[in-house]
Design a protein around this motif. Structure first.
Motif, PDB file in Angstrom:
ATOM      1  N   GLU A   1       0.831  -1.206   0.000  1.00 32.96           N
ATOM      2  CA  GLU A   1       0.000   0.000   0.000  1.00 32.96           C
ATOM      3  C   GLU A   1       0.868   1.259   0.000  1.00 32.96           C
ATOM      4  O   GLU A   1       0.561   2.234  -0.692  1.00 32.96           O
ATOM      5  CB  GLU A   1      -0.930  -0.002   1.217  1.00 32.96           C
ATOM      6  CG  GLU A   1      -1.950  -1.132   1.202  1.00 32.96           C
ATOM      7  CD  GLU A   1      -2.759  -1.221   2.481  1.00 32.96           C
ATOM      8  OE1 GLU A   1      -3.900  -1.692   2.414  1.00 32.96           O
ATOM      9  OE2 GLU A   1      -2.250  -0.834   3.549  1.00 32.96           O
TER      10      GLU A   1
ATOM     11  N   LYS B   1       2.466   1.495  -3.483  1.00 28.09           N
ATOM     12  CA  LYS B   1       1.489   1.895  -4.509  1.00 28.09           C
ATOM     13  C   LYS B   1       1.318   3.412  -4.507  1.00 28.09           C
ATOM     14  O   LYS B   1       1.262   4.046  -5.564  1.00 28.09           O
ATOM     15  CB  LYS B   1       0.143   1.214  -4.229  1.00 28.09           C
ATOM     16  CG  LYS B   1      -0.891   1.353  -5.348  1.00 28.09           C
ATOM     17  CD  LYS B   1      -0.513   0.478  -6.528  1.00 28.09           C
ATOM     18  CE  LYS B   1      -1.637   0.409  -7.556  1.00 28.09           C
ATOM     19  NZ  LYS B   1      -1.952   1.672  -8.223  1.00 28.09           N
ATOM     20  N   GLY B   2       1.276   4.016  -3.312  1.00 31.52           N
ATOM     21  CA  GLY B   2       1.157   5.468  -3.228  1.00 31.52           C
ATOM     22  C   GLY B   2       2.367   6.171  -3.816  1.00 31.52           C
ATOM     23  O   GLY B   2       2.234   7.187  -4.519  1.00 31.52           O
TER      24      GLY B   2
ATOM     25  N   VAL C   1       4.541   4.919  -6.110  1.00 34.55           N
ATOM     26  CA  VAL C   1       4.563   4.679  -7.560  1.00 34.55           C
ATOM     27  C   VAL C   1       3.571   5.584  -8.274  1.00 34.55           C
ATOM     28  O   VAL C   1       3.870   6.152  -9.332  1.00 34.55           O
ATOM     29  CB  VAL C   1       4.271   3.190  -7.861  1.00 34.55           C
ATOM     30  CG1 VAL C   1       3.998   2.979  -9.354  1.00 34.55           C
ATOM     31  CG2 VAL C   1       5.441   2.318  -7.413  1.00 34.55           C
ATOM     32  N   ASP C   2       2.392   5.751  -7.698  1.00 34.62           N
ATOM     33  CA  ASP C   2       1.365   6.602  -8.323  1.00 34.62           C
ATOM     34  C   ASP C   2       1.772   8.078  -8.341  1.00 34.62           C
ATOM     35  O   ASP C   2       1.290   8.839  -9.174  1.00 34.62           O
ATOM     36  CB  ASP C   2       0.031   6.450  -7.574  1.00 34.62           C
ATOM     37  CG  ASP C   2      -0.615   5.091  -7.809  1.00 34.62           C
ATOM     38  OD1 ASP C   2      -0.180   4.390  -8.749  1.00 34.62           O
ATOM     39  OD2 ASP C   2      -1.535   4.728  -7.056  1.00 34.62           O
ATOM     40  N   ASN C   3       2.671   8.471  -7.440  1.00 37.81           N
ATOM     41  CA  ASN C   3       3.066   9.880  -7.359  1.00 37.81           C
ATOM     42  C   ASN C   3       4.337  10.207  -8.128  1.00 37.81           C
ATOM     43  O   ASN C   3       4.408  11.255  -8.776  1.00 37.81           O
ATOM     44  CB  ASN C   3       3.238  10.291  -5.893  1.00 37.81           C
ATOM     45  CG  ASN C   3       1.918  10.663  -5.242  1.00 37.81           C
ATOM     46  OD1 ASN C   3       1.424  11.778  -5.405  1.00 37.81           O
ATOM     47  ND2 ASN C   3       1.326   9.721  -4.529  1.00 37.81           N
TER      48      ASN C   3
ATOM     49  N   HIS D   1       5.975   7.986 -10.358  1.00 38.68           N
ATOM     50  CA  HIS D   1       5.921   7.314 -11.666  1.00 38.68           C
ATOM     51  C   HIS D   1       7.257   6.715 -12.126  1.00 38.68           C
ATOM     52  O   HIS D   1       7.729   7.002 -13.226  1.00 38.68           O
ATOM     53  CB  HIS D   1       5.417   8.283 -12.739  1.00 38.68           C
ATOM     54  CG  HIS D   1       4.134   8.957 -12.376  1.00 38.68           C
ATOM     55  ND1 HIS D   1       2.949   8.271 -12.207  1.00 38.68           N
ATOM     56  CD2 HIS D   1       3.855  10.275 -12.118  1.00 38.68           C
ATOM     57  CE1 HIS D   1       1.985   9.119 -11.886  1.00 38.68           C
ATOM     58  NE2 HIS D   1       2.507  10.334 -11.811  1.00 38.68           N
TER      59      HIS D   1
ATOM     60  N   THR E   1       0.410  -5.899  -8.805  1.00 40.06           N
ATOM     61  CA  THR E   1      -0.078  -5.004  -7.753  1.00 40.06           C
ATOM     62  C   THR E   1       0.391  -3.565  -7.921  1.00 40.06           C
ATOM     63  O   THR E   1      -0.283  -2.640  -7.466  1.00 40.06           O
ATOM     64  CB  THR E   1       0.358  -5.506  -6.362  1.00 40.06           C
ATOM     65  OG1 THR E   1       1.784  -5.669  -6.345  1.00 40.06           O
ATOM     66  CG2 THR E   1      -0.309  -6.832  -6.030  1.00 40.06           C
ATOM     67  N   LEU E   2       1.549  -3.358  -8.560  1.00 37.02           N
ATOM     68  CA  LEU E   2       2.082  -1.999  -8.713  1.00 37.02           C
ATOM     69  C   LEU E   2       1.917  -1.444 -10.129  1.00 37.02           C
ATOM     70  O   LEU E   2       2.037  -0.240 -10.331  1.00 37.02           O
ATOM     71  CB  LEU E   2       3.572  -1.968  -8.339  1.00 37.02           C
ATOM     72  CG  LEU E   2       3.924  -2.274  -6.875  1.00 37.02           C
ATOM     73  CD1 LEU E   2       5.424  -2.118  -6.658  1.00 37.02           C
ATOM     74  CD2 LEU E   2       3.149  -1.373  -5.919  1.00 37.02           C
ATOM     75  N   GLY E   3       1.677  -2.308 -11.100  1.00 30.65           N
ATOM     76  CA  GLY E   3       1.467  -1.840 -12.466  1.00 30.65           C
ATOM     77  C   GLY E   3       2.740  -1.610 -13.260  1.00 30.65           C
ATOM     78  O   GLY E   3       2.683  -1.183 -14.413  1.00 30.65           O
TER      79      GLY E   3
END
Length: 362
Positions: free
Chosen positions: A188, A191-192, A194-196, A198, A244-246
């Motif tokens: 979790e 994921k935050g 990675v989403d920020n 990139h 899970t992380l893309g």
């Protein structure tokens, strides 16, 4: 003809075992090559398991590389690992390794890691390096310790671009802690991030469990299938992978612990070998050595809570040496010689200026 018949018969046997799943395992090891060996031994398979390819290479007298490739679902089901590449680097005598031994081990790791990185992203693709584990527990501290040695550049490229050449790879690093101290699943947190920011790829470092006392802090496994933290010691956490992380996830794992059952089983084998060398061999001893006694030993230990997780007394030295090997290997794999020289020159410039703003970036 007879050779072809035997080979065909052996292949049919392997297929029957895998399709019928005659033996299910709780492998209690994270290493793909150990799982393969356990499966083959338990099912008396002499040829290779369907869906698994193996290559071996001797680097020198102390370093060897074994590459396991799982090519289909049959191979994946047999050893309980996803399809992909698993590279195991064995390093002998690591606890007494000299600087040149550590350097050669790091170079070997870098060569294998570079191939996997290049297969997934280009030379400028941003990388996030993640050190899993608890820095306050020595056998679990490898990941956080490695993070302290990673040459990060994302902040330099963002805030002081004049000091780096165009095209320099962005690298960032984090040690997210453990669920028991953060209350948050590691995946979790990642994921935050990675989403920020990139990144194009994630490298995860973690301590593993092994089924051999010889592999403790002397083996490195690299895989391109991600990782399930705690799987080797029966404490599975959420999977960290491309699913899970893309983005692609490369896992670097180092065995630092074994179970008491593993230790007893290995000691039993050593004891039997000693008896055999002293000409006390008999059919019973041979039978004992051929079979894996792990499950029976474990069953006798569990009722009294004696199946402990064990680590060697030299674990501090082993962790320090392996930290150096892994950190150097990762750094070498992410940079070419020119980039490393440029980064060193940048650090020298910043240190010579002694400006607070600049110093805060290193």
């Amino acid at each position: 003809m007879l050779e072809n018949y035997i080979s065909k018969k052996e292949n049919n046997k392997i297929e029957d075992i895998q399709k019928n799943k005659t033996k299910q395992f709780n492998f209690r090891t994270d290493l793909a090559n150990e799982r393969r060996d356990i499966y083959k031994k338990a099912n008396s398979i002499e040829n290779e398991i369907n869906g698994i390819e193996i290559t071996k290479e001797e680097i020198n007298e102390n370093i060897s590389v074994e590459r396991v490739k799982i090519t289909n679902e049959e191979g994946a089901k047999a050893i309980g690992k996803p399809q992909g590449n698993y590279i195991t680097i064995d390093i002998k005598k690591l606890k007494i390794a000299q600087d040149e031994d550590i350097e050669k081990s790091a170079e070997t790791l870098a060569n294998e890691l570079t191939k996997i990185i290049d297969a997934h992203i280009d030379k400028q693709g941003e990388i996030l390096v993640v050190g899993l584990g608890n820095i306050y527990v020595t056998p679990d501290a490898l990941g956080p310790k490695v993070i302290n040695e990673i040459e990060v550049t994302r902040h330099i490229i963002n805030y002081l671009p004049q000091y780096v050449e165009e095209g320099t790879r962005m690298v960032s690093a984090i040690s997210p802690g453990v669920l028991g101290t953060t209350g948050i699943e590691t995946v979790e947190i990642l994921k935050g991030i990675v989403d920020n920011i990139h990144p194009k790829l994630v490298i995860v470092i973690d301590a593993l469990a092994s089924r051999s006392i010889e592999r403790i802090s002397s083996t490195v496994q690299i895989s391109d299938t991600g990782i399930v933290p705690g799987a080797g010691v029966g404490n599975k956490r959420s999977e960290i992978s491309q699913a899970t992380l893309g983005i692609p996830v490369i896992a670097i794992g180092i065995p630092t612990v074994v179970e008491t059952a593993v230790l007893v089983n290995d000691c039993l084998n050593l004891f039997i070998t000693k008896l055999q060398e002293e000409a006390k061999s008999n059919e019973y001893l041979n039978q004992l050595k051929e079979q894996d006694n792990y499950d029976e030993i474990k069953e006798s230990l569990i009722p009294g809570d004696f199946n402990l997780i064990v680590t060697p007394k030299e674990i501090d030295d082993l962790i320090e040496n392996m930290t150096e090997v892994v950190a150097k290997g990762i750094n070498m794999s992410m940079w070419d010689i020119r980039d490393r020289l440029n980064l060193s020159q940048f650090l020298c410039k910043i240190l010579s200026k002694k400006e607070p703003y600049h110093l805060s970036l290193i």
